[in-house]
Write a protein that holds these residues in place. Structure first.
Motif, PDB file in Angstrom:
ATOM      1  N   MET A 100       0.835  -1.187   0.000  1.00  0.00           N
ATOM      2  CA  MET A 100       0.000   0.000   0.000  1.00  0.00           C
ATOM      3  C   MET A 100       0.880   1.250   0.000  1.00  0.00           C
ATOM      4  SD  MET A 100      -2.660   1.439   2.845  1.00  0.00           S
ATOM      5  CE  MET A 100      -1.347   1.853   3.946  1.00  0.00           C
ATOM      6  N   ARG A 136      -9.072  -0.109   4.967  1.00  0.00           N
ATOM      7  CA  ARG A 136      -7.834  -0.247   4.190  1.00  0.00           C
ATOM      8  C   ARG A 136      -8.083  -0.968   2.871  1.00  0.00           C
ATOM      9  NH1 ARG A 136      -2.559  -3.768   5.809  1.00  0.00           N
ATOM     10  NH2 ARG A 136      -1.532  -3.558   3.799  1.00  0.00           N
ATOM     11  N   LEU A 137      -8.802  -2.091   2.938  1.00  0.00           N
ATOM     12  CA  LEU A 137      -9.046  -2.862   1.726  1.00  0.00           C
ATOM     13  C   LEU A 137      -9.915  -2.092   0.729  1.00  0.00           C
ATOM     14  CD1 LEU A 137      -9.688  -6.375   3.294  1.00  0.00           C
ATOM     15  CD2 LEU A 137      -7.621  -5.578   2.120  1.00  0.00           C
ATOM     16  N   GLU A 169      -6.735   0.107  -0.911  1.00  0.00           N
ATOM     17  CA  GLU A 169      -6.291  -0.899  -1.870  1.00  0.00           C
ATOM     18  C   GLU A 169      -7.311  -1.126  -2.983  1.00  0.00           C
ATOM     19  OE1 GLU A 169      -4.713  -4.345   0.070  1.00  0.00           O
ATOM     20  OE2 GLU A 169      -3.651  -3.121   1.535  1.00  0.00           O
ATOM     21  N   ASN A 170      -8.412  -0.376  -2.943  1.00  0.00           N
ATOM     22  CA  ASN A 170      -9.450  -0.397  -3.979  1.00  0.00           C
ATOM     23  C   ASN A 170     -10.002  -1.788  -4.267  1.00  0.00           C
ATOM     24  OD1 ASN A 170      -9.278   2.409  -4.385  1.00  0.00           O
ATOM     25  ND2 ASN A 170      -7.511   2.111  -5.715  1.00  0.00           N
ATOM     26  N   LYS A 211      -1.264   7.839  -0.528  1.00  0.00           N
ATOM     27  CA  LYS A 211      -2.687   7.948  -0.856  1.00  0.00           C
ATOM     28  C   LYS A 211      -3.445   8.678   0.243  1.00  0.00           C
ATOM     29  CE  LYS A 211      -3.411   3.932  -3.781  1.00  0.00           C
ATOM     30  NZ  LYS A 211      -4.181   2.708  -3.956  1.00  0.00           N
TER      31      LYS A 211
END
Length: 80
Positions: free
Chosen positions: A1, A27-28, A32-33, A5
């Motif tokens: 990651m 987070r996911l 992390e899209n 961002k």
């Protein structure tokens, strides 16, 4: 990651709530899209409504900032 961002991340009410409920999900999903959209008409309508709401807010921001609306100006549903 890529931690950079976070510097430009747009914190919405949904993203903040996701972080409060589950930092890993935050987070996911946001960093992390990763998407885990389920199939079904209810979920499809939900995501269509979310997109429409985002488009509406974008049009409002552009309108009040004096920025041309561009292709969003052609959406009949948004014009209503």
């Amino acid at each position: 990651m890529d931690i950079r961002k976070l510097e430009y991340f747009y914190y919405s009410q949904n993203s903040i709530n996701a972080f409060i409920k589950c930092p890993l999900k935050f987070r996911l999903k946001y960093l992390e899209n990763l998407s885990w959209k389920r199939e079904g008409s209810i979920e499809e309508n939900y995501y269509e409504n979310i997109k429409q709401g985002l488009d509406f807010h974008l049009i409002c921001e552009r309108y009040f900032a004096g920025i041309p609306l561009g292709k969003l100006n052609n959406d009949d549903l948004i014009k209503k």
